[in-house]
Design an enzyme around this catalytic site. Structure first.
Site, PDB file in Angstrom:
ATOM      1  N   SER A 151      51.381 -20.124  13.162  1.00  0.00           N
ATOM      2  CA  SER A 151      51.945 -20.976  12.112  1.00  0.00           C
ATOM      3  C   SER A 151      52.375 -20.077  10.957  1.00  0.00           C
ATOM      4  CB  SER A 151      50.880 -21.950  11.583  1.00  0.00           C
ATOM      5  OG  SER A 151      51.346 -22.625  10.435  1.00  0.00           O
ATOM      6  N   TYR A 164      42.553 -23.854   8.028  1.00  0.00           N
ATOM      7  CA  TYR A 164      43.612 -23.797   9.060  1.00  0.00           C
ATOM      8  C   TYR A 164      44.375 -22.467   8.937  1.00  0.00           C
ATOM      9  CZ  TYR A 164      47.969 -25.164  11.459  1.00  0.00           C
ATOM     10  OH  TYR A 164      49.059 -25.218  12.299  1.00  0.00           O
TER      11      TYR A 164
END
Ligand SMILES: NC(=O)c1ccc[n+]([C@@H]2O[C@H](COP(=O)([O-])OP(=O)(O)OC[C@H]3O[C@@H](n4cnc5c(N)ncnc54)[C@H](OP(=O)(O)O)[C@@H]3O)[C@@H](O)[C@H]2O)c1
Length: 258
Positions: A151, A164
């Site tokens: 990501s 995250y």
């Protein structure tokens, strides 16, 4: 002259194929000619996707997989190879997120994110690579691909999703470690770092006022669509990317550059 990536004869395992990006990845790989193995926990959804792919003339198989459970990883990959044949391409995509400040992260939140995004992704790749390496020893010219879905959050810190970000930074570094160790066996390991794309992982956030404010702060004030990753996925899956190994590639509409 038109060039298109042809994946005929390839077998691709897509984890997290039951929704969002994984669903799209599976369709795109099938459209390019690969036989796809769809893996995740929500098997009913995978069956619906299999029917959709088959209706479009593609080939798909369904395998139950919980990436937080090591035994499930081992049996799912064995099952995938029994059903479809030797895996050429792994799209290591399953992932989860939570929203809170670091100060509020509980051990349960931490385990939830890390067990899926980091530990799960590691052991899915390792189990697949064991089989790829065994085959490469008998066929040194064989090309294999592992595509880790990291990501932009693995490259820069984003608000409210600190844990995250930590998990995806681990995926970025894991990609490079795997590339270094496994490249000699013809396994190219690369990572895609998507920017914000509205899926089940984040839709409630983007529907909120805070989420709308976040969209307005993006370089082009817009979210991506799952199909915005098609070209990059196909490139990394195809034999034409044989000189790419350990690459960490953003597809984020400029977010990481900002
Ligand atoms: N959307 C974005 O903006 C964005 C941006 C950057 C990176 N990503 C990454 O892209 C990947 C896909 O996310 P998405 O946006 O498509 O979200 P999504 O729609 O929520 O899909 C997540 C997928 O992960 C699977 N999954 C979750 N826990 C699992 C487990 N324990 N075992 C097996 N599969 C599991 C889910 O399947 P089941 O529930 O059926 O198991 C689901 O198919 C994730 O790694 C995410 O971090 C997304």
């Amino acid at each position: 002259m038109g060039i298109e990536f042809n994946l005929e004869g390839k077998i691709a395992l897509v984890t997290g194929a039951s929704s969002g990006l994984g669903n799209r990845f599976a369709k795109v790989l099938a459209k390019a000619g690969a036989q796809v193995v769809l893996a995740s926990r929500r098997v009913e959804r995978l069956k619906e996707l299999r029917a959709e792919i088959e209706a479009g003339g593609g080939a798909a198989h369904v395998v139950a997989l919980d990436v937080t459970d090591y035994a499930s990883i081992k049996s799912a990959i064995a099952h995938a190879e029994t059903e479809a044949g030797p895996i050429d391409i792994l799209v290591n995509n399953s992932g989860v997120s939570t929203t809170q400040r670091l100060i509020d992260v509980t051990p349960e939140d931490y385990a939830f994110v890390m067990d899926t995004n980091q530990r799960g992704a590691f052991f899915v790749a390792q189990e697949t690579a064991k089989r790829m390496i065994a085959r490469a020893k008998g066929d040194p010219g064989k090309q294999h691909r592992i595509i880790n879905i990291a990501s932009v959050a693995g490259l820069r810190v984003l608000p409210q999703i600190g844990i995250y970000c930590v998990s995806k930074a681990a995926v970025v570094h894991m990609t490079k470690s795997m590339a270094v160790e496994w490249g000699r066996y013809g396994i190219n390991v690369n990572a895609i770092c998507p920017g914000y794309i509205k899926t089940e992982i984040n839709e409630s956030h983007f529907d909120s006022e805070q989420g709308q404010q976040l969209i307005n702060m993006l370089p082009r004030k817009r979210l991506g669509e799952p199909e915005d990753l098609d070209g990059l996925l196909l490139l990394l899956a195809a034999d034409e990317s044989r000189f790419m190994n350990g690459a960490i590639i953003t597809a984020d509409d400029g977010m990481a550059a900002y």
